[in-house]
Design a protein around this motif. Sequence first.
Motif, PDB file in Angstrom:
ATOM      1  N   LEU A   1      -4.027 -11.126  -3.238  1.00 14.60           N
ATOM      2  CA  LEU A   1      -3.932  -9.672  -3.301  1.00 14.60           C
ATOM      3  C   LEU A   1      -5.062  -9.092  -4.139  1.00 14.60           C
ATOM      4  CD1 LEU A   1      -2.013  -7.139  -2.870  1.00 14.60           C
ATOM      5  CD2 LEU A   1      -1.026  -7.738  -5.052  1.00 14.60           C
ATOM      6  N   SER A   2      -5.668  -8.000  -3.685  1.00 11.03           N
ATOM      7  CA  SER A   2      -6.566  -7.273  -4.593  1.00 11.03           C
ATOM      8  C   SER A   2      -6.382  -5.782  -4.388  1.00 11.03           C
ATOM      9  CB  SER A   2      -8.021  -7.694  -4.385  1.00 11.03           C
ATOM     10  OG  SER A   2      -8.483  -7.220  -3.155  1.00 11.03           O
ATOM     11  N   VAL A   3      -6.589  -5.056  -5.454  1.00 14.97           N
ATOM     12  CA  VAL A   3      -6.395  -3.608  -5.429  1.00 14.97           C
ATOM     13  C   VAL A   3      -7.680  -2.981  -5.953  1.00 14.97           C
ATOM     14  CG1 VAL A   3      -5.007  -1.698  -6.313  1.00 14.97           C
ATOM     15  CG2 VAL A   3      -3.929  -3.893  -5.858  1.00 14.97           C
ATOM     16  N   ARG A   4      -8.276  -2.103  -5.168  1.00 15.22           N
ATOM     17  CA  ARG A   4      -9.547  -1.500  -5.561  1.00 15.22           C
ATOM     18  C   ARG A   4      -9.474   0.012  -5.521  1.00 15.22           C
ATOM     19  NH1 ARG A   4     -13.551  -5.505  -5.200  1.00 15.22           N
ATOM     20  NH2 ARG A   4     -12.694  -7.367  -4.245  1.00 15.22           N
ATOM     21  N   ASP A   5     -10.365   0.629  -6.357  1.00 11.80           N
ATOM     22  CA  ASP A   5     -10.438   2.090  -6.313  1.00 11.80           C
ATOM     23  C   ASP A   5     -11.425   2.507  -5.211  1.00 11.80           C
ATOM     24  OD1 ASP A   5     -12.461   2.333  -9.344  1.00 11.80           O
ATOM     25  OD2 ASP A   5     -13.009   1.763  -7.295  1.00 11.80           O
ATOM     26  N   SER A   6     -11.702   3.817  -5.146  1.00  7.69           N
ATOM     27  CA  SER A   6     -12.557   4.302  -4.055  1.00  7.69           C
ATOM     28  C   SER A   6     -14.001   3.830  -4.188  1.00  7.69           C
ATOM     29  CB  SER A   6     -12.502   5.833  -3.992  1.00  7.69           C
ATOM     30  OG  SER A   6     -12.655   6.367  -5.296  1.00  7.69           O
ATOM     31  N   PHE A   7     -14.377   3.324  -5.374  1.00  6.82           N
ATOM     32  CA  PHE A   7     -15.741   2.795  -5.533  1.00  6.82           C
ATOM     33  C   PHE A   7     -15.776   1.294  -5.260  1.00  6.82           C
ATOM     34  CE2 PHE A   7     -17.509   6.636  -6.928  1.00  6.82           C
ATOM     35  CZ  PHE A   7     -16.603   7.265  -7.763  1.00  6.82           C
TER      36      PHE A   7
ATOM     37  N   GLN B   1       0.842  -1.203   0.000  1.00 12.51           N
ATOM     38  CA  GLN B   1       0.000   0.000   0.000  1.00 12.51           C
ATOM     39  C   GLN B   1       0.874   1.248   0.000  1.00 12.51           C
ATOM     40  OE1 GLN B   1      -3.903   0.339   0.631  1.00 12.51           O
ATOM     41  NE2 GLN B   1      -2.977   1.945  -0.588  1.00 12.51           N
ATOM     42  N   ASP B   2       1.892   1.217   0.833  1.00 10.24           N
ATOM     43  CA  ASP B   2       2.803   2.347   0.967  1.00 10.24           C
ATOM     44  C   ASP B   2       3.492   2.646  -0.372  1.00 10.24           C
ATOM     45  OD1 ASP B   2       5.890   3.021   2.547  1.00 10.24           O
ATOM     46  OD2 ASP B   2       4.063   4.241   2.662  1.00 10.24           O
ATOM     47  N   LEU B   3       3.973   1.598  -1.004  1.00 17.28           N
ATOM     48  CA  LEU B   3       4.671   1.772  -2.283  1.00 17.28           C
ATOM     49  C   LEU B   3       3.709   2.219  -3.377  1.00 17.28           C
ATOM     50  CD1 LEU B   3       7.113  -1.248  -2.225  1.00 17.28           C
ATOM     51  CD2 LEU B   3       7.756   1.149  -2.430  1.00 17.28           C
ATOM     52  N   LEU B   4       2.532   1.639  -3.404  1.00 14.27           N
ATOM     53  CA  LEU B   4       1.556   2.029  -4.425  1.00 14.27           C
ATOM     54  C   LEU B   4       1.205   3.500  -4.310  1.00 14.27           C
ATOM     55  CD1 LEU B   4      -1.312  -0.534  -5.087  1.00 14.27           C
ATOM     56  CD2 LEU B   4       0.429   0.300  -6.623  1.00 14.27           C
ATOM     57  N   GLY B   5       1.100   3.947  -3.079  1.00  8.14           N
ATOM     58  CA  GLY B   5       0.796   5.351  -2.855  1.00  8.14           C
ATOM     59  C   GLY B   5       1.836   6.258  -3.482  1.00  8.14           C
ATOM     60  N   LYS B   6       3.089   5.787  -3.492  1.00 12.35           N
ATOM     61  CA  LYS B   6       4.162   6.599  -4.091  1.00 12.35           C
ATOM     62  C   LYS B   6       4.182   6.484  -5.604  1.00 12.35           C
ATOM     63  CE  LYS B   6       7.149   6.187  -0.075  1.00 12.35           C
ATOM     64  NZ  LYS B   6       8.097   5.313   0.584  1.00 12.35           N
ATOM     65  N   MET B   7       3.672   5.366  -6.114  1.00  7.84           N
ATOM     66  CA  MET B   7       3.803   5.118  -7.559  1.00  7.84           C
ATOM     67  C   MET B   7       2.611   5.622  -8.357  1.00  7.84           C
ATOM     68  SD  MET B   7       5.165   1.256  -7.524  1.00  7.84           S
ATOM     69  CE  MET B   7       6.689   0.764  -6.784  1.00  7.84           C
ATOM     70  N   LEU B   8       1.403   5.445  -7.787  1.00  3.85           N
ATOM     71  CA  LEU B   8       0.205   5.795  -8.551  1.00  3.85           C
ATOM     72  C   LEU B   8      -0.204   7.222  -8.287  1.00  3.85           C
ATOM     73  CD1 LEU B   8      -2.025   2.629  -8.059  1.00  3.85           C
ATOM     74  CD2 LEU B   8      -0.874   3.336 -10.146  1.00  3.85           C
ATOM     75  N   THR B   9      -0.859   7.776  -9.287  1.00  5.42           N
ATOM     76  CA  THR B   9      -1.359   9.140  -9.106  1.00  5.42           C
ATOM     77  C   THR B   9      -2.779   9.104  -8.548  1.00  5.42           C
ATOM     78  OG1 THR B   9      -1.969   9.051 -11.437  1.00  5.42           O
ATOM     79  CG2 THR B   9       0.058  10.217 -10.895  1.00  5.42           C
ATOM     80  N   SER B  10      -3.426   7.938  -8.659  1.00  5.41           N
ATOM     81  CA  SER B  10      -4.797   7.835  -8.121  1.00  5.41           C
ATOM     82  C   SER B  10      -4.782   6.956  -6.872  1.00  5.41           C
ATOM     83  CB  SER B  10      -5.702   7.220  -9.187  1.00  5.41           C
ATOM     84  OG  SER B  10      -5.102   6.046  -9.670  1.00  5.41           O
ATOM     85  N   THR B  11      -5.835   7.092  -6.083  1.00 12.22           N
ATOM     86  CA  THR B  11      -5.881   6.342  -4.811  1.00 12.22           C
ATOM     87  C   THR B  11      -6.327   4.912  -5.064  1.00 12.22           C
ATOM     88  OG1 THR B  11      -6.628   8.396  -3.855  1.00 12.22           O
ATOM     89  CG2 THR B  11      -6.732   6.452  -2.446  1.00 12.22           C
ATOM     90  N   ARG B  12      -5.659   3.992  -4.450  1.00 16.47           N
ATOM     91  CA  ARG B  12      -6.049   2.600  -4.567  1.00 16.47           C
ATOM     92  C   ARG B  12      -5.918   1.941  -3.194  1.00 16.47           C
ATOM     93  NH1 ARG B  12      -7.937   4.016  -8.487  1.00 16.47           N
ATOM     94  NH2 ARG B  12      -7.683   3.339 -10.631  1.00 16.47           N
ATOM     95  N   GLN B  13      -6.891   1.077  -2.908  1.00 11.78           N
ATOM     96  CA  GLN B  13      -6.868   0.376  -1.622  1.00 11.78           C
ATOM     97  C   GLN B  13      -6.363  -1.046  -1.828  1.00 11.78           C
ATOM     98  OE1 GLN B  13      -7.556   2.028   1.114  1.00 11.78           O
ATOM     99  NE2 GLN B  13      -7.031   0.245   2.356  1.00 11.78           N
ATOM    100  N   VAL B  14      -5.318  -1.413  -1.068  1.00  9.11           N
ATOM    101  CA  VAL B  14      -4.756  -2.760  -1.191  1.00  9.11           C
ATOM    102  C   VAL B  14      -5.325  -3.634  -0.092  1.00  9.11           C
ATOM    103  CG1 VAL B  14      -2.635  -4.128  -1.080  1.00  9.11           C
ATOM    104  CG2 VAL B  14      -2.612  -1.868  -2.140  1.00  9.11           C
ATOM    105  N   SER B  15      -5.812  -4.810  -0.465  1.00  5.81           N
ATOM    106  CA  SER B  15      -6.168  -5.763   0.586  1.00  5.81           C
ATOM    107  C   SER B  15      -5.498  -7.099   0.304  1.00  5.81           C
ATOM    108  CB  SER B  15      -7.679  -5.913   0.701  1.00  5.81           C
ATOM    109  OG  SER B  15      -8.210  -6.287  -0.534  1.00  5.81           O
ATOM    110  N   MET B  16      -5.248  -7.821   1.381  1.00  6.14           N
ATOM    111  CA  MET B  16      -4.571  -9.115   1.240  1.00  6.14           C
ATOM    112  C   MET B  16      -5.153 -10.077   2.265  1.00  6.14           C
ATOM    113  SD  MET B  16      -0.514  -9.912   1.176  1.00  6.14           S
ATOM    114  CE  MET B  16      -0.225  -9.761  -0.556  1.00  6.14           C
ATOM    115  N   THR B  17      -5.540 -11.260   1.785  1.00  2.95           N
ATOM    116  CA  THR B  17      -6.083 -12.260   2.711  1.00  2.95           C
ATOM    117  C   THR B  17      -4.933 -12.913   3.466  1.00  2.95           C
ATOM    118  OG1 THR B  17      -5.892 -14.063   1.141  1.00  2.95           O
ATOM    119  CG2 THR B  17      -7.926 -12.762   1.055  1.00  2.95           C
TER     120      THR B  17
END
Lengths: 57, 171, 665
Positions: free
Chosen positions: C543-549, C522-538
Amino acid sequence: MTKEQAVDFMIKKVEEIERERLAAHFSIDPTKQKKEVVDGILKALKGVEIDHEDQQS
Amino acid sequence: MELTTDAILKGPIWHNTLEKLVGTVFETQWEVYALCITIGMMYDGQIDTEAMVPADYEIDPHTVGRNVLGKGSNKSLLEFMFQSALVTTKHLELDEDARLQLAFDDKKKPDFNPIGFLTKFANFGIMKIAEVIDETEDVETLEALMTFLNSTYESGANAADDDFLIVDDFP
Amino acid sequence: MKISKVEFQNFRNFRDHCELTFPTDGSVTVIYGPNGVGKTTLHQLFQWIFYGEVHFNKTASNKMYNLDFEQSVGFHKTFPVLGVIDFEHPNAAGVVEYYSLRREWIYQKEQYESKVITKKFRLSKRIGDDWKTVSDNPENIIEQILPSGLSQYFFFDGESMIADLNQKGRDSAKSLRKALYSIFDLDIYEQALVHIGTQSSGTSTVLGKLYLSRAENSTNKDVIIARGAYNQSLKKVESLEEEIERCKNAIARYKAEAQDLSEKIGSNPSQEALEKRRKKARDAIKTIEGAIQREMKSFGATVMANYPYLLISRVVEEAELRIGLKVEDQKLLPGLTKDLVLSLLNEHTCLCGNPIHESEHAELESLLKMFPPLSYKYIYDQFKNSATRWSATYDSEILLKHLEAIFQYRDQIASLQQEIHDIDEEQKQGENVDALIAKRAKAEESQRYWRGELDKFTKELGLQEQIKKQRKKKLDDLLARVGENEKLDAQIQIIEAVRVYYDSTLKASAKRYSETLRHAIQDLLGKMLTSTRQVSMTEKFELSVRDSFGDEAKSEGQFAVVSFAYIGGIFKLLGDVPALRDKEFPLILDGPFSKLDVIQRQNVIDTIPAYAPQVILFSKDDINACFGEEGVKNVWTIYSNAERNVSHVERGYNPEVFSVNGTDY
């Protein structure tokens, strides 16, 4: 030993047996291997003498 | 120049070479004939038509008809070749003035058949060509022709020093 | 450990000896190579040297040597495939030591296929100026330094990750779980749980056996009957579980077979397609043969347009040589006509006004003699001028262009004939696509059959489990009433406690590691992407990555970024593990930079150097500018021949290799 001590002992023993299995000291055949591990744990368990009072609890 | 006869191309060398070249490299027999005349002139070599035919050879001769010879640009080239031959060949026993008159006086007729005269050069020329393109096919034939024509032109009068073709050497 | 050098020879694409050096001061190395030149091969080379294994895709040849090199070797002669890695590794006291790891496979050339006859694997250590052998079987040492369970992370293939993320990342999750469980010994707990089992899991587990022992020791009639019934259920359940396992294996086998056949069908052109190609080639040959014929006639036309005149001109030019023609001695001035000469002869004054003297008069007389009817010398002069003008046009190469055209046509025909030959071979060797389709249909049919069997056995298992549960309950009640075997009961309690311990430890560890990894990604994605993405992991590391919707990421570009964040996250996780904290692992990463946009690419490259103490990047895209004005200091470029079967590597950055030429760089 008390039950708690027996549990601690068996936790360590099971781990020991599993490590031996990983180190390939057991049969290659998975079914035989499983039997050897189970028998090994049961053998270790047989050697555990629990204090009579603890057996009841 | 008066065209009194067809050009008769006799013998196996004409036959085989025309078969090989006409329709593949050259359009007509006339073209091969004309080229061979100039080659013969270059070497100043002549071969009698009858000498081109071995005994028992039965295939009919090829001809280049008078009508083809007399056609526009063909006739101009023939006259040009005839005039050149007259002023340069050793095969005529005429002095310089007689050659020039024969070549350039329209009223003076040769006491020989011009076509027969030129055909003797052509016979020599076809022998030379047959020699270089024998055992070649397709593009190799073209290569051999190109090399031969260029070296013939570039050698000039020295071409006459080449090993003289012996008429009896039929393929 | 840090790699300082890799050296190799005759390894797949790389026929010739090659050496690459890498800095160990933390600066990044980039190795450029377009698709097909051997980038993946070079990436795999490292793993071959360390572990003796490579993982190429199904269509790649499984031969380790270069085919060109093999061809040059005589029959029955031996030849080596060699790889060497020099590396630095600190000892227990933290002092850096220098090692060299050498793997060599010796092949012998046979009639059909060269075979490995010897495998050598040696680790040496530098002592002073000498190298001393540490071990000729250093697998265990290497396992300590660079655990094989984590090799796919040390030598990370970003493209494979993207492909897997498209499938919900299941394979990656499975691999990661397996790797982490192995590294953290969690697989020991997992297996212990399997072996301990539960009281209803039958005689193959500890608890199952203990439970049954309770029942077996009783002499009570009801207990004996109940035990018999329960045993019967157990056996039935076990047998059904075996059947289910058999069904699952069969389904997996046929699924793999169908997939394999699908790949073959997909890559195998149908007979119809081959015939079409063949006809196209044949038609092209016909067309070119026509062109050759036309070119030959053009040759003839050029001959006729030039050579008769050229030859005649040469003959006329050399008239003096040939027959000693003396006309040359007398030449008329250009423009001088017979009429002019005649008129001058009748005059005493020239046109210029000067008188015509005796000598000049005589000359005029001699000039007159050159004209007909006295002489044709004048006409010859004119004739010769026009005849010899041709010589100036001579070009010895005028005919050559026709020949060159014909040679080119012939080459084209040869290529087309080769293509037809290859098509014929393909038709002969490749399996008929119809047959493949039929085989695949059969495999799918088998899958359906075994799925049917699986359903049947699963339903029955459900039923039998219920029966077993009921019979166990009955037995439990009876045993409780009977009250025998206090010792066994105590043993069961102990093992139950052990099971709870392992289970909770395993769950807690899985939760801890998956959360740590999730946080790092999550930390790294925040630095790499320009849009917000939520990382979840079981807890199974899916792994899954979702947008704000709440919508999952679907684009390859996003997956590409995630793949970088993933490997960065894993290295962070490894660094946080106590057992591995003091260890240094290099990262050799084949990165999908082409799928990133400009900003993402810069962001990714900004984060990469921090992933590991040593980073070596493989890229088919020009990322030099992302490393600042001076670019990457340590650059290598892979080059290949046209057939893409012989490659080599050179030091340096070459921007020309990225020029788009219709090829995929």
